[in-house]
Design a protein around this motif. Sequence first.
Motif, PDB file in Angstrom:
ATOM      1  N   GLU A  67      -6.581  -8.148   2.163  1.00 14.15           N
ATOM      2  CA  GLU A  67      -7.995  -8.431   1.915  1.00 14.15           C
ATOM      3  C   GLU A  67      -8.347  -9.778   2.513  1.00 14.15           C
ATOM      4  O   GLU A  67      -7.748 -10.795   2.164  1.00 14.15           O
TER       5      GLU A  67
ATOM      6  N   ASP B 285       3.789  -0.568   4.168  1.00 14.36           N
ATOM      7  CA  ASP B 285       2.427  -0.832   4.646  1.00 14.36           C
ATOM      8  C   ASP B 285       1.777  -1.789   3.656  1.00 14.36           C
ATOM      9  O   ASP B 285       1.846  -1.576   2.435  1.00 14.36           O
TER      10      ASP B 285
ATOM     11  N   ILE C  17     -11.042  -5.185   4.495  1.00 12.24           N
ATOM     12  CA  ILE C  17      -9.751  -4.580   4.170  1.00 12.24           C
ATOM     13  C   ILE C  17      -9.074  -4.124   5.461  1.00 12.24           C
ATOM     14  O   ILE C  17      -9.669  -3.375   6.255  1.00 12.24           O
TER      15      ILE C  17
ATOM     16  N   ASN D 138       0.828  -1.206   0.000  1.00 12.18           N
ATOM     17  CA  ASN D 138       0.000   0.000   0.000  1.00 12.18           C
ATOM     18  C   ASN D 138       0.861   1.255   0.000  1.00 12.18           C
ATOM     19  O   ASN D 138       0.530   2.249  -0.658  1.00 12.18           O
TER      20      ASN D 138
ATOM     21  N   PHE E 144      -4.940  -3.096   7.136  1.00 17.17           N
ATOM     22  CA  PHE E 144      -3.585  -2.691   6.772  1.00 17.17           C
ATOM     23  C   PHE E 144      -2.602  -3.137   7.858  1.00 17.17           C
ATOM     24  O   PHE E 144      -2.900  -2.999   9.053  1.00 17.17           O
TER      25      PHE E 144
ATOM     26  N   ARG F 239      -1.610  -3.842   2.300  1.00 17.17           N
ATOM     27  CA  ARG F 239      -3.080  -3.911   2.260  1.00 17.17           C
ATOM     28  C   ARG F 239      -3.491  -5.374   2.215  1.00 17.17           C
ATOM     29  O   ARG F 239      -3.077  -6.126   1.335  1.00 17.17           O
TER      30      ARG F 239
ATOM     31  N   LYS G 273       1.161  -1.635  -4.825  1.00 21.16           N
ATOM     32  CA  LYS G 273       0.275  -2.683  -5.367  1.00 21.16           C
ATOM     33  C   LYS G 273       1.017  -3.977  -5.725  1.00 21.16           C
ATOM     34  O   LYS G 273       0.408  -4.893  -6.280  1.00 21.16           O
TER      35      LYS G 273
END
Length: 333
Positions: free
Chosen positions: A106, A102, A123, A84, A125, A104, A144
């Motif tokens: 899911e 960081d 979601i 992220n 983090f 992300r 990403k």
Amino acid sequence: MTVLRRWVWPGLKFLVFAAIAVSLVRLAFFAAQPEEAETVPTGQIEDPTVTVTNGDIVNDVEATGTIRSVASTAVRSSVEGTVNKVFVANGAHVEQGAPVIDVRVETPSTGTTDDGEPLPPTITFSTVVASASGTVSGLDLVTKQPVAVGDTVARVAPERYRATATLDAAQLYRLTSRPSEATVTVKDGPAPFTCTNLALTSAAAGGDTPSDESGDNSGASGSAGGTELACDVPGDVTVFPGLEVTVAVPAGKAEGVLTLPTTAVQGTAQKGVVTVVDDAGKRAEKAVALGLNDGESVEVKSGLAEGDTVLQFVPGKEQVSDDETTDGSVVMG
């Protein structure tokens, strides 16, 4: 008268000179040789001896080595997701616990909506932090980009150094206790200093020096096996990887003890044998208990008394030259 002068006197002179010549030839080539007297050796070679004396022994074990950088540590992701945000760049200094990236995450939902549709994923983090203080390297992630649990996302190299050296197996006999620090002398460097957190580990044989996962073993030197000692260089001492050092480990001190040269003792650790010589010159082997050994003298704990005479060199043992020490290392002039 004419005959006398012309024939007789010259003939007599010739005979006299001939006789003299013959005598000289006999003296030069045929003179009688005097009988040589039989040579009988009168000297006697005696083996040198030494006496047991009272003295002090300072047992410092020394080895040569190098300065190495402390190996970098891996920063690993503990979650699976996509990047992220990246907080730092390669070459930046971070403190332990500082954020590096960081992630992300899911997490699929198991329920459904009132309309029967699957719930959207949850979601969250997760921040991956620096595992140590130091300089960041190997951080090549972009936003990403996916990461998995256990992936190495970066490395952190502490700005610290260690002095390392390899002890021969025979030198370990002289370590009567496990040391915790050593004195390091840097060739063409600062004054000798004390390094702490000393550790002893098995050194790799065949010149293979263990490296960290990144393959960085800066300043490492090969070893022929043995035991490697390493200790931390103080932060206020300026050193660089690859500098040659001498590491001296204090391994005990004995004062007012009975001592002998190591050349007089067969064996240099715990137990030994010496050849005692009495007042009549009679020799006898005797077992002794040994203590500290500084490479030149050894402590005699029992088996002999002060003033006892023993052979200076073990019979039949090959002697060490002046350019070598008793532990086999060469003295550099």
